[in-house]
Scaffold this active site. Structure first.
Site: not given
Ligand code: G3P
Length: 222
Positions: A93, A141
């Site tokens: 992550h 991400e």
């Molecule tokens: O692992 C999910 C994450 O990093 C995304 O975070 O708070 O933008 O949904 P968020």
């Protein structure tokens, strides 16, 4: 065609450990059962066993180390995570980054312990590289959008499409998740239209006043 999956990363928010983890899991279980959509929860390590014991949801860890059983004080052993009731794990992550060698070792450890693997990536090139390790999922991400409330599906749709192409060109069996700023059914729909097999999100659900309301909206357009 499998239905898209929704994964909720609890991270280490004040709202997401101990008894508050139960509030989120309770809401997720209700919405999963009424919608028929798979909702996976990723609580902190201390909450893996309570979550797997109390709820019928798949529970994934947020990280494991690429170690084998033995003398590794302070490390997270894949087999112990499995024994606590998790059936999968996030790896690499953005908030728990590993070296390429460590990612590979963690994927191997997870496979050995019969844990599903979600390797998180920050751009298209790393998505392709992660696919070479044949995890179950690659989760793209963009770091700058994590926790921003700005959805990757609208702010950076190309990174989803490009990651899907990069992953599938390496290994077509690897599924792709999109994450960062996802908070609504429209984001989920858009992410799926762009080729993803689901979403990974945190703050939109974890910090919501009523997680059930957000979860119902998330599954509403699938
Ligand atoms: O692992 C999910 C994450 O990093 C995304 O975070 O708070 O933008 O949904 P968020």
């Amino acid at each position: 065609e499998e239905k898209p999956v929704i994964m909720i990363n609890f991270k280490t928010y004040n709202e997401s450990y101990g008894f508050r983890a139960h509030d989120i899991a309770e809401a997720a279980e209700t919405v999963a059962e009424e919608s028929g959509i798979e909702i996976v929860i990723c609580p902190g390590f201390m909450d893996i066993h309570p979550m797997s014991n109390h709820y019928r949801l798949p529970v994934f860890a947020q990280h494991i180390d690429g170690i084998s059983p033995g003398a590794h004080t302070g490390h997270i052993l894949a087999e112990a995570v499995r024994a606590a009731g998790a059936t999968g794990t996030l790896i690499n992550h953005s908030e728990r980054r590993l070296t390429l060698a460590d990612i590979s070792a963690a994927v191997d450890a997870a496979k050995r312990a019969n844990l599903k693997t979600v390797v998180c990536t920050n751009n298209t090139a790393t998505s392709g590289a992660a696919a070479a390790l044949s995890p179950d999922y690659v989760a793209i991400e963009p770091p700058e959008l994590i926790g921003s409330g700005i959805s990757v599906a609208t702010a950076d749709p190309e990174i989803i499409e490009n990651s899907v192409n990069a992953v599938k060109s390496v290994n077509k069996d690897v599924k792709v998740l999109a994450g960062a700023g996802i908070s609504s059914g429209s984001c989920v729909k858009r992410a799926v239209e762009l080729g993803s097999d689901g979403v990974l999100l945190a703050s939109g659900v974890v910090k919501a006043e009523d997680p059930a309301v957000v979860l119902r909206d998330l599954v509403s357009k699938i």
